[in-house]
Design a protein around this motif. Structure first.
Motif, PDB file in Angstrom:
ATOM      1  N   VAL A 281       0.844  -1.196   0.000  1.00  0.00           N
ATOM      2  CA  VAL A 281       0.000   0.000   0.000  1.00  0.00           C
ATOM      3  C   VAL A 281       0.882   1.250   0.000  1.00  0.00           C
ATOM      4  O   VAL A 281       1.849   1.335   0.764  1.00  0.00           O
ATOM      5  N   THR A 282       0.531   2.196  -0.864  1.00  0.00           N
ATOM      6  CA  THR A 282       1.256   3.464  -0.881  1.00  0.00           C
ATOM      7  C   THR A 282       0.292   4.627  -0.666  1.00  0.00           C
ATOM      8  O   THR A 282      -0.885   4.551  -1.054  1.00  0.00           O
ATOM      9  N   VAL A 283       0.788   5.661  -0.035  1.00  0.00           N
ATOM     10  CA  VAL A 283       0.048   6.913   0.116  1.00  0.00           C
ATOM     11  C   VAL A 283       0.912   8.000  -0.513  1.00  0.00           C
ATOM     12  O   VAL A 283       2.053   8.216  -0.082  1.00  0.00           O
TER      13      VAL A 283
ATOM     14  N   ALA B 114      -2.986   2.768  11.152  1.00  0.00           N
ATOM     15  CA  ALA B 114      -3.431   3.905  11.947  1.00  0.00           C
ATOM     16  C   ALA B 114      -3.092   5.246  11.301  1.00  0.00           C
ATOM     17  O   ALA B 114      -3.490   6.298  11.799  1.00  0.00           O
ATOM     18  N   THR B 115      -2.375   5.205  10.180  1.00  0.00           N
ATOM     19  CA  THR B 115      -1.997   6.442   9.493  1.00  0.00           C
ATOM     20  C   THR B 115      -3.248   7.249   9.145  1.00  0.00           C
ATOM     21  O   THR B 115      -4.196   6.725   8.560  1.00  0.00           O
ATOM     22  N   LYS B 116      -3.242   8.525   9.492  1.00  0.00           N
ATOM     23  CA  LYS B 116      -4.376   9.404   9.210  1.00  0.00           C
ATOM     24  C   LYS B 116      -4.233   9.988   7.810  1.00  0.00           C
ATOM     25  O   LYS B 116      -3.176  10.516   7.447  1.00  0.00           O
ATOM     26  N   LEU B 117      -5.309   9.890   7.038  1.00  0.00           N
ATOM     27  CA  LEU B 117      -5.298  10.401   5.672  1.00  0.00           C
ATOM     28  C   LEU B 117      -5.885  11.805   5.611  1.00  0.00           C
ATOM     29  O   LEU B 117      -6.830  12.131   6.325  1.00  0.00           O
ATOM     30  N   LEU B 118      -5.336  12.611   4.710  1.00  0.00           N
ATOM     31  CA  LEU B 118      -5.888  13.919   4.407  1.00  0.00           C
ATOM     32  C   LEU B 118      -6.795  13.803   3.179  1.00  0.00           C
ATOM     33  O   LEU B 118      -6.743  12.806   2.437  1.00  0.00           O
ATOM     34  N   ASP B 119      -7.607  14.819   2.946  1.00  0.00           N
ATOM     35  CA  ASP B 119      -8.607  14.744   1.883  1.00  0.00           C
ATOM     36  C   ASP B 119      -8.012  14.472   0.506  1.00  0.00           C
ATOM     37  O   ASP B 119      -8.599  13.750  -0.300  1.00  0.00           O
ATOM     38  N   ASN B 120      -6.849  15.010   0.216  1.00  0.00           N
ATOM     39  CA  ASN B 120      -6.277  14.890  -1.129  1.00  0.00           C
ATOM     40  C   ASN B 120      -5.246  13.774  -1.258  1.00  0.00           C
ATOM     41  O   ASN B 120      -4.591  13.660  -2.305  1.00  0.00           O
ATOM     42  N   ASP B 121      -5.086  12.953  -0.218  1.00  0.00           N
ATOM     43  CA  ASP B 121      -4.104  11.867  -0.297  1.00  0.00           C
ATOM     44  C   ASP B 121      -4.515  10.832  -1.338  1.00  0.00           C
ATOM     45  O   ASP B 121      -5.695  10.497  -1.477  1.00  0.00           O
ATOM     46  N   GLU B 122      -3.522  10.315  -2.071  1.00  0.00           N
ATOM     47  CA  GLU B 122      -3.760   9.305  -3.101  1.00  0.00           C
ATOM     48  C   GLU B 122      -3.291   7.951  -2.578  1.00  0.00           C
ATOM     49  O   GLU B 122      -2.112   7.760  -2.275  1.00  0.00           O
ATOM     50  N   VAL B 123      -4.243   7.020  -2.462  1.00  0.00           N
ATOM     51  CA  VAL B 123      -3.941   5.695  -1.918  1.00  0.00           C
ATOM     52  C   VAL B 123      -3.957   4.673  -3.048  1.00  0.00           C
ATOM     53  O   VAL B 123      -4.883   4.646  -3.864  1.00  0.00           O
ATOM     54  N   LYS B 124      -2.930   3.820  -3.074  1.00  0.00           N
ATOM     55  CA  LYS B 124      -2.852   2.776  -4.095  1.00  0.00           C
ATOM     56  C   LYS B 124      -2.554   1.430  -3.436  1.00  0.00           C
ATOM     57  O   LYS B 124      -1.832   1.357  -2.436  1.00  0.00           O
TER      58      LYS B 124
END
Length: 230
Positions: A27-29, A38-48
């Protein structure tokens, strides 16, 4: 939102499966490998996942023409659930907004938006539902007048709210009600001395079942149709 929760909401994966993916460094962010759920995501983060971008599935709104011998439930019981007919990801997140009896056919609305379905099912909203009713005996003027005034049902403390009736022929009518009591249409016809032979729901609010939608078929609602219950 936590990364592991985001993965689950964007796929069919369970929380444990998401954690295994993270540990395997698949998984990449924003193109950087992340192994902590537990990593917190921001609205514009791209998850693959393995190079494929994923995103949260938005609310779904579906029209289905229910066939006989299927139930409006999220789980199979004595009969299969209508959700078996819906081929979409995370079908288990969907629920039926206004159920039909196993032997009743016609319009069913399905969604994963609880606020939207509340506007259909809440008694306070008085959402109209129209049924095509075929009766065992002829429909008399007296029966119509009683239904339009409201009838007393067994085990109920109050009479039903007035129905709207359009007689189509001697044994067929369109009946519109704003309530959703148990077996209500069948009990209403029994209360006026008749019996329902066939029952088919054609309309909920101002959403009408497509004439070219065969039993068991479904489609997504349009933006205009969705807005009717926002």
């Amino acid at each position: 939102m936590r990364l592991d929760k985001f993965i689950c909401k964007s796929s069919e994966l369970t929380r444990n499966e998401a954690k295994r993916l993270l540990k395997s460094k698949l998984v990449t962010v924003n193109d950087e490998i992340v192994s902590s759920g537990a990593t917190k995501l921001l609205d514009n983060d791209e998850v693959k996942i393995e190079g494929r971008e994923i995103s949260i599935i938005g609310h779904r709104y579906i029209m289905l023409n229910k066939p006989e011998d299927m139930i409006c439930s999220t789980k199979d019981e004595l009969h299969p659930s209508v959700l078996n007919l819906i081929e979409v990801e995370r079908v288990f997140d969907l629920h039926i907004a206004g159920r039909l009896d196993v032997d009743t056919t016609g319009l069913v609305l399905i969604t994963d938006d609880g606020k939207w379905s509340h506007n259909i099912t809440s008694p306070n909203k008085a959402c109209q539902k129209t049924y095509r009713v075929i009766t065992q005996a002829d429909i008399t003027t007296e029966m119509v007048e009683q239904l339009e005034q409201g009838v007393e049902l067994r085990s109920e403390n109050e009479a039903t709210k007035p129905a709207q009736i359009k007689v189509l022929d001697s044994r067929q009518m369109l009946l519109t009600i704003t309530e959703g009591k148990y077996h209500q249409v069948k009990r209403m016809l029994a209360a006026v001395g008749n019996k329902v032979i066939e029952l088919h729901r054609e309309q909920i609010g101002t959403i009408t079942l497509d004439e070219d939608l065969d039993f068991g078929q479904w489609r997504y609602l349009t933006e205009e149709e969705i807005a009717l219950f926002k």
